[in-house]
Design a protein around this motif. Structure first.
Motif, PDB file in Angstrom:
ATOM      1  N   ALA A  40      39.692  40.275  46.508  1.00 36.81           N
ATOM      2  CA  ALA A  40      40.540  39.931  45.305  1.00 36.81           C
ATOM      3  C   ALA A  40      40.517  38.667  44.522  1.00 36.81           C
ATOM      4  O   ALA A  40      40.246  37.505  45.663  1.00 36.81           O
ATOM      5  N   PRO A  41      40.908  38.114  43.599  1.00 37.24           N
ATOM      6  CA  PRO A  41      40.726  36.927  43.106  1.00 37.24           C
ATOM      7  C   PRO A  41      41.613  35.869  43.816  1.00 37.24           C
ATOM      8  O   PRO A  41      42.890  36.083  44.186  1.00 37.24           O
ATOM      9  N   GLY A  42      41.014  34.941  44.168  1.00 39.19           N
ATOM     10  CA  GLY A  42      41.722  33.922  44.885  1.00 39.19           C
ATOM     11  C   GLY A  42      41.696  34.090  46.566  1.00 39.19           C
ATOM     12  O   GLY A  42      42.204  33.148  47.198  1.00 39.19           O
ATOM     13  N   GLU A  46      37.470  41.052  52.459  1.00 40.77           N
ATOM     14  CA  GLU A  46      38.095  41.519  53.756  1.00 40.77           C
ATOM     15  C   GLU A  46      37.548  42.904  54.002  1.00 40.77           C
ATOM     16  O   GLU A  46      37.243  43.450  53.046  1.00 40.77           O
ATOM     17  N   SER A  47      37.438  43.111  55.198  1.00 40.27           N
ATOM     18  CA  SER A  47      36.846  44.385  55.636  1.00 40.27           C
ATOM     19  C   SER A  47      37.716  45.588  55.067  1.00 40.27           C
ATOM     20  O   SER A  47      39.174  45.411  55.557  1.00 40.27           O
ATOM     21  N   ASP A  89      45.498  46.942  45.742  1.00 38.24           N
ATOM     22  CA  ASP A  89      44.264  47.221  46.113  1.00 38.24           C
ATOM     23  C   ASP A  89      43.268  46.848  44.956  1.00 38.24           C
ATOM     24  O   ASP A  89      42.186  46.968  45.242  1.00 38.24           O
ATOM     25  N   THR A  90      43.641  46.128  44.001  1.00 36.38           N
ATOM     26  CA  THR A  90      42.950  45.571  42.893  1.00 36.38           C
ATOM     27  C   THR A  90      41.971  44.541  43.616  1.00 36.38           C
ATOM     28  O   THR A  90      42.259  43.636  44.139  1.00 36.38           O
ATOM     29  N   VAL A 117      37.559  47.579  41.075  1.00 38.70           N
ATOM     30  CA  VAL A 117      38.736  48.492  40.961  1.00 38.70           C
ATOM     31  C   VAL A 117      40.185  47.848  40.640  1.00 38.70           C
ATOM     32  O   VAL A 117      40.542  46.823  41.154  1.00 38.70           O
ATOM     33  N   THR A 118      40.672  48.383  39.417  1.00 41.06           N
ATOM     34  CA  THR A 118      41.992  47.721  39.066  1.00 41.06           C
ATOM     35  C   THR A 118      42.859  48.772  39.028  1.00 41.06           C
ATOM     36  O   THR A 118      42.654  49.980  38.493  1.00 41.06           O
TER      37      THR A 118
END
Length: 121
Positions: A40-42, A46-47, A89-90, A117-118
């Protein structure tokens, strides 16, 4: 040379579903573990979920019960079925596969370029 190509991302409303696919192609002798990661931004990558050649799966706590990972070894493809999606979840979702290019080589991790994915209303 090996390529991983993800597909299936997009925009979905909260509570909706998406199915991601990742197909591996090129010089492949065997694919061991395959998995999905997200960033995710910033935030750090991650798995999300992993699956062994034999089908054993593991999930992060944040997606357990909502996401399902599966694979088709004949097609060198891994899938991620995502249900009950939440705004958190984005992320960009990346496919990973540990690939041996010959019976004499060690496995090497390979990455796809990612699919967005958004989750938003």
């Amino acid at each position: 040379q090996v390529q991983l190509v993800e597909s299936g991302g997009g925009l979905v409303q909260p509570g909706g579903s998406l199915r991601l696919s990742c197909a591996a192609s090129g010089s492949i002798f065997r694919i061991n573990a395959m998995g999905w990661y997200r960033q995710a931004p910033g935030k750090q990558r991650e798995s999300v979920a992993n699956i062994t050649f034999g089908g054993r799966t593991t999930y992060s706590d944040s997606v357990k019960g909502r996401f399902t990972i599966s694979r088709d070894n004949a097609k060198n493809t891994v899938y991620l079925q995502m249900n009950s999606l939440k705004p958190e979840d984005t992320a960009v979702y990346y496919c990973n596969a540990d690939i041996e290019i010959s019976r004499y080589s060690s496995e090497v991790p390979n990455w796809g370029l990612g699919t967005q994915v958004t989750v938003s209303s």
